[in-house]
Design a protein around this motif. Structure first.
Motif, PDB file in Angstrom:
ATOM      1  N   UNK A 219      -7.711  -7.813  10.341  1.00  0.00           N
ATOM      2  CA  UNK A 219      -8.248  -7.139   9.178  1.00  0.00           C
ATOM      3  C   UNK A 219      -7.342  -7.459   7.996  1.00  0.00           C
ATOM      4  N   UNK A 220      -7.891  -7.441   6.796  1.00  0.00           N
ATOM      5  CA  UNK A 220      -7.043  -7.673   5.623  1.00  0.00           C
ATOM      6  C   UNK A 220      -5.924  -6.653   5.544  1.00  0.00           C
ATOM      7  N   UNK A 221      -6.203  -5.409   5.948  1.00  0.00           N
ATOM      8  CA  UNK A 221      -5.173  -4.369   5.898  1.00  0.00           C
ATOM      9  C   UNK A 221      -3.989  -4.694   6.820  1.00  0.00           C
ATOM     10  N   UNK A 222      -4.210  -5.543   7.848  1.00  0.00           N
ATOM     11  CA  UNK A 222      -3.110  -5.937   8.740  1.00  0.00           C
ATOM     12  C   UNK A 222      -2.054  -6.767   8.016  1.00  0.00           C
ATOM     13  N   UNK A 223      -2.394  -7.309   6.854  1.00  0.00           N
ATOM     14  CA  UNK A 223      -1.470  -8.172   6.115  1.00  0.00           C
ATOM     15  C   UNK A 223      -0.535  -7.387   5.205  1.00  0.00           C
ATOM     16  N   UNK A 224      -0.617  -6.063   5.243  1.00  0.00           N
ATOM     17  CA  UNK A 224       0.212  -5.216   4.380  1.00  0.00           C
ATOM     18  C   UNK A 224       1.692  -5.579   4.526  1.00  0.00           C
ATOM     19  N   UNK A 225       2.384  -5.674   3.399  1.00  0.00           N
ATOM     20  CA  UNK A 225       3.807  -5.976   3.394  1.00  0.00           C
ATOM     21  C   UNK A 225       4.128  -7.450   3.277  1.00  0.00           C
ATOM     22  N   UNK A 226       3.113  -8.311   3.285  1.00  0.00           N
ATOM     23  CA  UNK A 226       3.343  -9.750   3.178  1.00  0.00           C
ATOM     24  C   UNK A 226       3.015 -10.250   1.773  1.00  0.00           C
ATOM     25  N   UNK A 227       3.690 -11.337   1.382  1.00  0.00           N
ATOM     26  CA  UNK A 227       3.348 -12.031   0.143  1.00  0.00           C
ATOM     27  C   UNK A 227       2.133 -12.923   0.379  1.00  0.00           C
ATOM     28  N   UNK A 228       1.469 -13.291  -0.723  1.00  0.00           N
ATOM     29  CA  UNK A 228       0.265 -14.126  -0.633  1.00  0.00           C
ATOM     30  C   UNK A 228       0.409 -15.299  -1.585  1.00  0.00           C
ATOM     31  N   UNK A 229      -0.023 -16.486  -1.153  1.00  0.00           N
ATOM     32  CA  UNK A 229      -0.082 -17.646  -2.032  1.00  0.00           C
ATOM     33  C   UNK A 229      -1.541 -17.958  -2.280  1.00  0.00           C
TER      34      UNK A 229
ATOM     35  N   UNK B 154      -5.919 -25.400   8.746  1.00  0.00           N
ATOM     36  CA  UNK B 154      -4.908 -25.213   9.779  1.00  0.00           C
ATOM     37  C   UNK B 154      -4.330 -26.557  10.213  1.00  0.00           C
ATOM     38  N   UNK B 155      -2.999 -26.665  10.207  1.00  0.00           N
ATOM     39  CA  UNK B 155      -2.295 -27.890  10.576  1.00  0.00           C
ATOM     40  C   UNK B 155      -1.176 -27.555  11.548  1.00  0.00           C
ATOM     41  N   UNK B 156      -0.602 -28.549  12.226  1.00  0.00           N
ATOM     42  CA  UNK B 156       0.517 -28.268  13.124  1.00  0.00           C
ATOM     43  C   UNK B 156       1.608 -27.471  12.424  1.00  0.00           C
ATOM     44  N   UNK B 157       2.116 -26.470  13.124  1.00  0.00           N
ATOM     45  CA  UNK B 157       3.131 -25.589  12.548  1.00  0.00           C
ATOM     46  C   UNK B 157       2.554 -24.326  11.957  1.00  0.00           C
ATOM     47  N   UNK B 158       1.222 -24.263  11.887  1.00  0.00           N
ATOM     48  CA  UNK B 158       0.567 -23.070  11.354  1.00  0.00           C
ATOM     49  C   UNK B 158      -0.427 -22.524  12.374  1.00  0.00           C
ATOM     50  N   UNK B 159      -0.827 -21.298  12.166  1.00  0.00           N
ATOM     51  CA  UNK B 159      -1.898 -20.673  12.945  1.00  0.00           C
ATOM     52  C   UNK B 159      -2.920 -20.122  11.964  1.00  0.00           C
ATOM     53  N   UNK B 160      -4.188 -20.187  12.345  1.00  0.00           N
ATOM     54  CA  UNK B 160      -5.275 -19.662  11.496  1.00  0.00           C
ATOM     55  C   UNK B 160      -6.016 -18.597  12.282  1.00  0.00           C
ATOM     56  N   UNK B 161      -6.198 -17.432  11.692  1.00  0.00           N
ATOM     57  CA  UNK B 161      -6.901 -16.350  12.346  1.00  0.00           C
ATOM     58  C   UNK B 161      -8.045 -15.878  11.456  1.00  0.00           C
ATOM     59  N   UNK B 162      -9.241 -15.703  12.028  1.00  0.00           N
ATOM     60  CA  UNK B 162     -10.373 -15.212  11.226  1.00  0.00           C
ATOM     61  C   UNK B 162     -10.181 -13.765  10.812  1.00  0.00           C
ATOM     62  N   UNK B 163     -10.884 -13.384   9.762  1.00  0.00           N
ATOM     63  CA  UNK B 163     -10.881 -11.999   9.298  1.00  0.00           C
ATOM     64  C   UNK B 163     -12.110 -11.297   9.858  1.00  0.00           C
TER      65      UNK B 163
ATOM     66  N   UNK C 106       3.646 -21.451   3.345  1.00  0.00           N
ATOM     67  CA  UNK C 106       3.276 -20.850   4.629  1.00  0.00           C
ATOM     68  C   UNK C 106       4.241 -21.303   5.720  1.00  0.00           C
ATOM     69  N   UNK C 107       4.512 -22.609   5.788  1.00  0.00           N
ATOM     70  CA  UNK C 107       5.426 -23.123   6.817  1.00  0.00           C
ATOM     71  C   UNK C 107       6.823 -22.521   6.678  1.00  0.00           C
ATOM     72  N   UNK C 108       7.242 -22.238   5.450  1.00  0.00           N
ATOM     73  CA  UNK C 108       8.567 -21.658   5.220  1.00  0.00           C
ATOM     74  C   UNK C 108       8.604 -20.168   5.521  1.00  0.00           C
ATOM     75  N   UNK C 109       7.445 -19.571   5.787  1.00  0.00           N
ATOM     76  CA  UNK C 109       7.406 -18.137   6.036  1.00  0.00           C
ATOM     77  C   UNK C 109       7.501 -17.304   4.777  1.00  0.00           C
ATOM     78  N   UNK C 110       7.331 -17.960   3.608  1.00  0.00           N
ATOM     79  CA  UNK C 110       7.441 -17.251   2.329  1.00  0.00           C
ATOM     80  C   UNK C 110       6.217 -16.399   2.049  1.00  0.00           C
ATOM     81  N   UNK C 111       5.033 -16.892   2.431  1.00  0.00           N
ATOM     82  CA  UNK C 111       3.794 -16.181   2.104  1.00  0.00           C
ATOM     83  C   UNK C 111       2.699 -16.590   3.076  1.00  0.00           C
ATOM     84  N   UNK C 112       1.662 -15.772   3.129  1.00  0.00           N
ATOM     85  CA  UNK C 112       0.446 -16.094   3.857  1.00  0.00           C
ATOM     86  C   UNK C 112      -0.572 -16.674   2.879  1.00  0.00           C
ATOM     87  N   UNK C 113      -1.595 -17.342   3.406  1.00  0.00           N
ATOM     88  CA  UNK C 113      -2.665 -17.871   2.564  1.00  0.00           C
ATOM     89  C   UNK C 113      -4.003 -17.488   3.174  1.00  0.00           C
ATOM     90  N   UNK C 114      -5.011 -17.342   2.318  1.00  0.00           N
ATOM     91  CA  UNK C 114      -6.371 -17.036   2.740  1.00  0.00           C
ATOM     92  C   UNK C 114      -7.214 -18.272   2.460  1.00  0.00           C
TER      93      UNK C 114
END
Length: 309
Positions: free
Chosen positions: A181-191, A243-252, A229-237
């Motif tokens: 859920x989008x609410x699960x992303x609380x506390x994270x930065x977004x790019x 999705x590329x190696x080193x990342x994971x993609x999860x549906x909303x 995203x790879x640096x762990x600085x922020x999430x992206x929507x």
């Protein structure tokens, strides 16, 4: 003097009676618009607008010119349409999003060659704001636009929606869930990518679903987004294709976010011949290759825009 271009600017200012709103409709900054009107007035030897700090009004010569200008521009559009249908244009100029997946670009070119082998296709990747300006200035025949954007004076093909999910570093605790859920992303930065309208639309949708990013990082390019995203600085929507190696993609859950995309061309230009073929091909390719589905299209009138909701 580019008389047709200046007359197009004159008509929009005359309809809006506000230079800021007119500039937004034309996809240009206000100072160049004011300069175009001033050059037209110098060429004609008369003032077309009375300007003050409070209002803009047509002068009597401006009112007389308005109907003739509209008639002339309509004739120009008909001539352009006739020239295109007669095959006098050597190439079809099409704008595409600069982050369009390479597989989609290849499929688009191949599908268009199948139906129009006689007419070269000139694909021009750029941001949506650049495509809007190019369409209004007659520098593009058609463009694939990302919404929301100002669609005044444009005709639109079918609206397609591509679900967005969460792109996060591989190994993130959030990746343990098959869907989020989008609410699960609380506390994270977004790019985020895209222009101001797309940015505001995305953040407003996030807020409605319980996600207010701690910090929002603006990205000029998908590779910069991937780096954060790879640096762990922020999430992206983004769509699954990112999705590329080193990342994971999860549906909303519930697909609350969509990238809305459609073909657009100048209003008054009949979607016939090569133009109609490209609209059809592009819609089919985007729908098939990028897993897009048709969405309801609704134009919400605003003083300076034609955003789609």
């Amino acid at each position: 003097m580019n008389l047709v271009g200046h007359l197009e600017c004159f008509v929009v200012v005359a309809e809006e009676l506000h230079f800021g709103r007119a500039a937004a409709r034309l996809g240009m900054a206000q100072p160049p618009l004011s300069q175009r009107i001033q050059r037209l007035e110098r060429e004609l030897g008369t003032r077309l607008f009375d300007r003050s700090s409070r209002r803009v009004a047509l002068t009597e010569p401006g009112r007389v010119l308005l109907d003739d200008a509209r008639d002339l521009l309509a004739r120009v559009e008909r001539i352009r349409g006739l020239a295109a249908r007669a095959g006098e244009r050597a190439v079809l100029r099409a704008g595409i999003p600069e982050d369009l997946d390479g597989r989609v670009v290849a499929a688009l070119i191949g599908a268009y060659r199948d139906v129009r082998p006689d007419l070269p296709l000139d694909l021009r990747p750029a941001p949506t704001a650049d495509h809007l300006r190019a369409l209004n200035e007659g520098l593009l025949d058609i463009a694939v636009l990302r919404h929301p954007c100002d669609t005044a004076r444009l005709s639109l093909g079918p609206m397609l929606g591509q679900p967005l999910g969460v792109l996060l570093p591989d190994g993130s605790p959030l990746a343990a869930s098959p869907a989020l859920f989008l609410a699960d992303l609380h506390g994270h930065d977004l790019v985020v990518e895209g222009g101001s309208a797309a940015r505001e639309d995305l953040l407003a949708s996030c807020a409605r679903h319980g996600f207010a990013p701690e910090t929002v990082h603006d990205s000029p390019h998908p590779q910069f987004t991937l780096g954060l995203v790879l640096a762990g600085t922020a999430l992206a929507l983004v769509p699954r294709a990112r999705a590329l190696p080193g990342t994971a993609w999860r549906p909303l859950t519930g697909d609350p976010l969509l990238w809305r995309t459609s073909c657009a061309w100048r209003e008054g230009v009949p979607p016939e011949g090569p133009l109609a073929d490209l609209v059809d091909v592009t819609t089919r390719v985007l729908r098939a290759e990028a897993a897009m589905t048709p969405v309801a299209q609704r134009v919400v009138p605003r003083p300076s825009s034609g955003f789609l909701a």
